[in-house]
Design a protein around this motif. Structure first.
Motif, PDB file in Angstrom:
ATOM      1  N   LEU A 183      10.281 -25.463 -11.978  1.00 31.63           N
ATOM      2  CA  LEU A 183       9.428 -24.337 -12.328  1.00 31.63           C
ATOM      3  C   LEU A 183       9.495 -24.104 -13.826  1.00 31.63           C
ATOM      4  O   LEU A 183      10.565 -23.840 -14.373  1.00 31.63           O
ATOM      5  N   GLU A 217       7.252 -22.554 -17.539  1.00 33.32           N
ATOM      6  CA  GLU A 217       6.449 -21.392 -17.926  1.00 33.32           C
ATOM      7  C   GLU A 217       4.962 -21.673 -18.028  1.00 33.32           C
ATOM      8  O   GLU A 217       4.150 -20.871 -17.590  1.00 33.32           O
ATOM      9  N   SER A 264       4.388 -21.138 -13.558  1.00 30.65           N
ATOM     10  CA  SER A 264       4.074 -19.799 -13.065  1.00 30.65           C
ATOM     11  C   SER A 264       3.037 -19.114 -13.950  1.00 30.65           C
ATOM     12  O   SER A 264       2.815 -17.921 -13.820  1.00 30.65           O
ATOM     13  N   THR A 310       5.607 -16.116 -17.944  1.00 39.42           N
ATOM     14  CA  THR A 310       6.972 -15.874 -17.484  1.00 39.42           C
ATOM     15  C   THR A 310       7.060 -14.899 -16.321  1.00 39.42           C
ATOM     16  O   THR A 310       8.150 -14.582 -15.871  1.00 39.42           O
ATOM     17  N   LEU A 362       6.921 -14.551 -12.836  1.00 41.41           N
ATOM     18  CA  LEU A 362       6.930 -15.107 -11.484  1.00 41.41           C
ATOM     19  C   LEU A 362       6.726 -13.970 -10.495  1.00 41.41           C
ATOM     20  O   LEU A 362       7.310 -12.892 -10.639  1.00 41.41           O
ATOM     21  N   VAL A 394      14.702 -23.686 -12.303  1.00 41.51           N
ATOM     22  CA  VAL A 394      13.941 -22.902 -13.276  1.00 41.51           C
ATOM     23  C   VAL A 394      14.192 -23.467 -14.664  1.00 41.51           C
ATOM     24  O   VAL A 394      15.333 -23.556 -15.109  1.00 41.51           O
ATOM     25  N   TYR A 440      12.607 -22.400 -17.764  1.00 41.79           N
ATOM     26  CA  TYR A 440      11.873 -21.570 -18.714  1.00 41.79           C
ATOM     27  C   TYR A 440      12.401 -21.805 -20.122  1.00 41.79           C
ATOM     28  O   TYR A 440      13.492 -22.350 -20.317  1.00 41.79           O
ATOM     29  N   ALA A 478      13.820 -15.920 -16.469  1.00 39.53           N
ATOM     30  CA  ALA A 478      14.596 -16.787 -15.578  1.00 39.53           C
ATOM     31  C   ALA A 478      15.553 -15.966 -14.720  1.00 39.53           C
ATOM     32  O   ALA A 478      15.709 -16.232 -13.520  1.00 39.53           O
ATOM     33  N   GLY A 521      13.419 -14.189 -12.191  1.00 40.18           N
ATOM     34  CA  GLY A 521      12.889 -15.156 -11.243  1.00 40.18           C
ATOM     35  C   GLY A 521      13.925 -15.642 -10.248  1.00 40.18           C
ATOM     36  O   GLY A 521      13.628 -15.794  -9.072  1.00 40.18           O
ATOM     37  N   THR A 522      15.142 -15.885 -10.724  1.00 33.51           N
ATOM     38  CA  THR A 522      16.177 -16.359  -9.797  1.00 33.51           C
ATOM     39  C   THR A 522      16.555 -15.283  -8.800  1.00 33.51           C
ATOM     40  O   THR A 522      16.906 -15.598  -7.668  1.00 33.51           O
TER      41      THR A 522
END
Length: 89
Positions: free
Chosen positions: A27, A29, A48, A51, A53, A70, A72, A82, A85-86
Motif C-alpha cells: 500500500l 500513497e 490509497s 494519505t 486510507l 504500508v 507511505y 501510516a 492506517g495500521t
C-alpha cells in the motif's frame, strides 16, 4: 458523483492477481508510486490516492488478502498516515 476517492484503490484492477499470488498488498500513497513499482515488476501494489486510507479501502483489500505492507512516504504526513492506517488495518 461518478468518482469517490475514498472508495477507490488505484491499481487494484491491474494488481488484483498479483496481490492474490503474493498474498500481500503493498500500500503506497500515490499514483506515481504504483506506476513506478509496477514498471519495476512489482505487481501487488495499490495506492490509497493520498494519505487518507478509509474503511472502504481497507474492506477492498481484505477481500483479497489479510496481509498489507504500508509503504507511505517518510515525511511527517506519511508517518502519521501510516500509523492511522495500521490501526484501521
Amino acid at each position: 458523483e461518478l468518482y469517490h476517492k475514498s472508495q477507490i484503490l488505484y491499481g487494484l484492477f491491474q494488481c488484483k492477481q498479483g496481490i492474490k499470488s503474493e498474498d500481500n498488498c503493498l500500500l503506497v500513497e500515490g499514483y506515481m508510486d504504483v506506476l513506478s513499482l509496477y514498471q519495476g515488476g512489482i505487481k501487488n501494489v495499490v495506492a490509497s490516492s493520498g494519505t487518507s486510507l478509509t474503511e472502504d479501502q481497507v474492506k477492498l483489500i481484505s477481500r483479497i488478502t489479510k496481509n498489507v505492507t504500508v509503504l507511505y512516504d517518510g515525511d511527517k504526513a506519511g508517518i502519521n498516515a501510516a500509523i492511522r492506517g495500521t490501526d484501521m488495518l
